[in-house]
Write an enzyme that holds these catalytic residues in place. Structure first.
Site, PDB file in Angstrom:
ATOM      1  N   CYS A 160       0.842  -1.359   0.097  1.00 35.23           N
ATOM      2  CA  CYS A 160      -0.087   0.038  -0.043  1.00 35.23           C
ATOM      3  C   CYS A 160       0.971   1.378   0.224  1.00 35.23           C
ATOM      4  O   CYS A 160       0.757   2.133  -0.884  1.00 35.23           O
ATOM      5  CB  CYS A 160      -0.916   0.101   1.186  1.00 35.23           C
ATOM      6  SG  CYS A 160      -2.172  -1.267   1.637  1.00 35.23           S
TER       7      CYS A 160
ATOM      8  N   HIS B 126      -1.309   7.332   4.317  1.00 35.41           N
ATOM      9  CA  HIS B 126      -0.205   6.328   4.411  1.00 35.41           C
ATOM     10  C   HIS B 126       1.070   6.737   4.220  1.00 35.41           C
ATOM     11  O   HIS B 126       2.096   5.980   3.595  1.00 35.41           O
ATOM     12  CB  HIS B 126      -0.838   5.019   3.586  1.00 35.41           C
ATOM     13  CG  HIS B 126      -0.287   3.931   4.268  1.00 35.41           C
ATOM     14  ND1 HIS B 126      -0.650   2.600   3.611  1.00 35.41           N
ATOM     15  CD2 HIS B 126      -0.029   3.473   5.577  1.00 35.41           C
ATOM     16  CE1 HIS B 126      -0.142   1.623   4.367  1.00 35.41           C
ATOM     17  NE2 HIS B 126       0.118   2.060   5.543  1.00 35.41           N
TER      18      HIS B 126
END
Length: 497
Positions: A78, A141
């Site tokens: 990710c 993130h």
């Protein structure tokens, strides 16, 4: 920022003029919506062959737009993939990797110390030059610490979290992950934003949808071009859906999450049409990496015919669903066989805004407008990195593996399987196998599952090796790795207040 070349500017002005001129005769650049899913697989959409056919809105988006069957993430995990999207650069260049172990995936738990470096140019920061207002909804993130906050890197608004919805935690040794509105922490997952792990019920996708709809309405009312980065995470384990969607899919809870996402995308596209801005709004749908087969079948998706899944550099780990939609501009119902990358969304977005990419660094992303508007194909390699290691490269229909590895025997014996039911002898290895002298080469058109490597003695193999070798040598010779950001963890950096 250097101006775009005259020919490129002229072509772009023609496109933008068709989209609508402002009062002074200057074209208003198109709005940009990037819809980034989390761990959604290539095979999760009806348009890609999912047999349940439960994604009517995304299938219609493809019918009205352009499908990219050969579109890739920049990493099988990710965080590095998201950094690549927003910088247009491979994770090995922008620092989103680790050198702690050879070919190790770079994880980003709450206690990770690093994040997006200040010297990296992030897409919303550059779009400001063209007057864009930018918002991220969902998962950031790219670092938890204050210096990595998205509003310090070009975004004007944020509703979401610095990480995925892992948990719940005890809030003593490890706090639950925070949720922010801009600079203010407005709650935490499993507390103010509940997720029922037993039933899978959570209202987060509806919250994220409303954030998107409200932002679009506000910017349209203000007549400002906008960039919306809708990075939701319902398809990342533990998967969730709101009550109206739970139990509605033939695919179980994961399918429930996909159905709610499909419904949400339909509402976003309908709003653009209702506001009469669809012809001045570029929308792109894709995923950050392949489906996490380690969580399948209840909590993971499908990578279609491709080998393995998330965390690997086989096709299932990095080939993504991808749909471009721009009514009246992108021809409807087309399929582009351009090899695409998530990094191309950076360069393409700048081109849409009439801006050139930074000239002081290597940019790996291509401008996809020639492919989308004119059907032009550009020959380019796709590099597959895992951590600090170049594992493979695709050129045209051929893919060459220089290293093969799924995960360690130790993990595999504990039941952690990145390729369930897909053992290919000598390919899906549990030790790191080097093939740098004689790479394993597959023809992805004939063999999308990477099961039948070309014979080393064949003329076809030798021809491909002759084409691939200088491209890889040049890439490695000129590569300047960024400072690794994901080497160090420290519990002191977790947001506890």
């Amino acid at each position: 920022m250097a101006p775009v070349a005259a020919a490129t500017r002229w072509r772009l002005l023609l496109v933008l003029s068709a989209a609508g001129l402002g009062a002074a005769g200057a074209p208003q650049p198109p709005n940009i919506l990037l819809l980034l899913m989390d761990d959604m697989g290539w095979g999760d959409l009806g348009i890609y062959g999912e047999p349940s056919r439960e994604t009517p809105n995304l299938d219609r988006m493809a019918a009205e737009g352009m499908l990219f069957p050969s579109f890739y993430s920049a990493n099988p995990l990710c965080s590095p993939s998201r950094a690549a999207l927003l910088t247009g650069r491979l994770p090995i260049r922008n620092g989103f990797y680790t050198t702690n172990r050879h070919a190790r995936n770079a994880y980003t738990p709450q206690e990770i110390v690093g994040g997006i470096p200040d010297q990296e140019h992030v897409l919303p920061e550059l779009l400001k030059e063209a007057g864009y207002v930018s918002k991220i909804v969902g998962k950031w993130h790219l670092g938890h610490r204050p210096q990595f906050h998205p509003l310090k890197h070009g975004f004007d608004e944020w509703f979401g979290s610095p990480n995925c919805h892992f948990g719940p935690y005890d809030n003593r040794a490890r706090p639950n992950i925070p949720v922010y509105r801009d600079w203010e922490m407005v709650g935490r997952y499993y507390e103010e934003f509940p997720i029922n792990l037993k039933t899978g019920e959570a209202n987060l996708t509806q919250v994220y949808l409303q954030e998107a709809l409200d932002f679009i309405k506000r910017q349209q009312a203000a007549q400002r071009p906008f960039f919306l980065y809708w990075a939701i995470d319902a398809t990342h384990a533990p998967v969730y859906a709101s009550r109206p969607f739970l139990g509605t899919s033939q695919r179980g809870r994961y399918g429930d999450a996909v159905r709610e996402i499909d419904n949400s995308v339909g509402k976003i596209l309908s709003l653009l049409q209702d506001l009469r801005i669809s012809e001045n709004t570029f929308v792109f749908f894709t995923s950050d990496n392949g489906a996490a087969l380690i969580s399948a079948p209840n909590q993971g998706g499908s990578n279609g015919p491709f080998l393995c899944g998330k965390q690997t550099t086989f096709e299932g780990g990095m080939r993504e669903p991808a749909i471009a939609w721009w009514p009246g501009r992108i021809p409807a119902g087309r399929v582009s066989h351009q090899l695409g990358s998530i990094m191309d969304l950076f360069t393409t977005s700048l081109s849409l805004a009439g801006l050139a990419p930074p000239s002081d660094r290597v940019i790996d992303g291509l401008d996809l407008l020639p492919a989308m508007l004119g059907g032009q194909l550009t020959d380019r390699p796709i590099f597959y990195y895992r951590g600090d290691t170049l594992m493979a490269v695709t050129l045209g229909q051929y893919k060459a593996h220089f290293w093969t590895w799924t995960n360690s025997w130790e993990e595999f014996r504990q039941g952690i399987d990145f390729c369930p039911g897909q053992n290919v002898s000598g390919v899906t290895t549990h030790t790191q196998e080097e093939h740098t002298k004689l790479p394993l080469i597959f023809h992805l058109g004939r063999d999308p599952g990477e099961r039948f490597p070309l014979s080393f003695a064949s003329t076809e193999y030798l021809d491909v090796l002759q084409r691939v070798t200088p491209i890889v040598q040049q890439h490695q010779k000129t590569l300047v790795p960024g400072q690794p950001q994901l080497n160090v963890c420290d519990r002191a950096v977790m947001v506890s207040g």
